[in-house]
Design an enzyme around this catalytic site. Sequence first.
Site, PDB file in Angstrom:
ATOM      1  N   HIS A 157      -3.658  -5.197  -9.534  1.00 15.46           N
ATOM      2  CA  HIS A 157      -4.329  -4.002  -9.223  1.00 15.46           C
ATOM      3  C   HIS A 157      -5.876  -4.380  -9.271  1.00 15.46           C
ATOM      4  CE1 HIS A 157      -5.919  -0.092  -8.580  1.00 15.46           C
ATOM      5  NE2 HIS A 157      -6.695  -0.268  -9.483  1.00 15.46           N
ATOM      6  N   MET A 168       1.022  -1.251  -0.147  1.00 20.38           N
ATOM      7  CA  MET A 168      -0.025   0.015   0.043  1.00 20.38           C
ATOM      8  C   MET A 168       0.758   1.314  -0.009  1.00 20.38           C
ATOM      9  SD  MET A 168      -2.802  -1.480  -0.230  1.00 20.38           S
ATOM     10  CE  MET A 168      -4.091  -0.026  -0.054  1.00 20.38           C
TER      11      MET A 168
HETATM   12  C1  GRF Z   1      -5.147  -7.787  -3.822  1.00 20.00           C
HETATM   13  O1  GRF Z   1      -6.454  -7.947  -4.007  1.00 20.00           O
HETATM   14  C2  GRF Z   1      -4.394  -6.890  -4.943  1.00 20.00           C
HETATM   15  O2  GRF Z   1      -5.344  -6.689  -6.121  1.00 20.00           O
HETATM   16  C3  GRF Z   1      -4.384  -5.726  -4.307  1.00 20.00           C
HETATM   17  O3  GRF Z   1      -4.338  -6.013  -2.824  1.00 20.00           O
HETATM   18  C4  GRF Z   1      -4.729  -7.264  -2.456  1.00 20.00           C
HETATM   19  C5  GRF Z   1      -3.756  -8.079  -1.720  1.00 20.00           C
HETATM   20  O4  GRF Z   1      -4.280  -9.166  -1.196  1.00 20.00           O
HETATM   21  N1  GRF Z   1      -3.274  -4.888  -4.768  1.00 20.00           N
HETATM   22  P1  GRF Z   1      -3.299 -10.223  -0.362  1.00 20.00           P
HETATM   23  O5  GRF Z   1      -2.323  -9.291   0.610  1.00 20.00           O
HETATM   24  O6  GRF Z   1      -2.528 -10.718  -1.557  1.00 20.00           O
HETATM   25  O7  GRF Z   1      -4.421 -11.119   0.259  1.00 20.00           O
END
Ligand code: GRF
Length: 215
Positions: A108, A89
């Site tokens: 994304h 993030m």
């Molecule tokens: C994913 O759904 C991705 O698209 C977004 O963040 C989420 C991360 O999920 N960028 P995780 O941490 O892999 O469970």
Amino acid sequence: MRTVVLLSGTGTNFQAILDRAASGSPGIEPVGALSDRMDAQGLERARRAGIPAIAMPRGDFPDARSWWDEIAARLRALSPDVLVLAGFMRILPPELCREYKGRVLNIHPSLLPRFPGLNTYRRVLAAGDRWHGTTVHFVTEDLDAGPRVAQARIRVGRGDDEDTLRARVQACEHVLYPRVLEWMSQGRLTMGARHAILDGSDLSEPVVFEEGQLL
Ligand code: GRF
């Protein structure tokens, strides 16, 4: 392909990559995970897999500059061939984008260029779109706008809410992201000047998979 994953949260995509690397894609070699959050569940997944789990909370540093410099140094020490953003993030600074040009991927949760940025599930429902999905793309200095590689598309049903959409999109991501990494590890995927290049062809549009083709 030495692969370092950057994440902030649960790391289910990271787990899918670890699993794929362990069974069937020996070209993908996860060599570390780095997070801006001490408590990211993804770091625990790295520890369980026996690879370095690096926590780099921003609050431990006096300013953003020194924080990113340390992240860059820690990444360099892992000699990655590719950086994989999976629920990270933070926005990579331009210097890191340049250092790893053509070697950073992100996933994304929208059909880019539709809905860059946050809250894509809420926004797609508010807009009344009939399709949603996820995009794997190369990371450049332009947020969520680097060359697109592949998308998974799901149909938005009348009964869908943010939670059902997220669950369906993430199930697709867990197949799509390791597949794209596999292409890269096999030398089939590179970043060209404007587009991704797969098997020698310029991808002016990403490769699109329907939900049913992946699950
Ligand atoms: C994913 O759904 C991705 O698209 C977004 O963040 C989420 C991360 O999920 N960028 P995780 O941490 O892999 O469970």
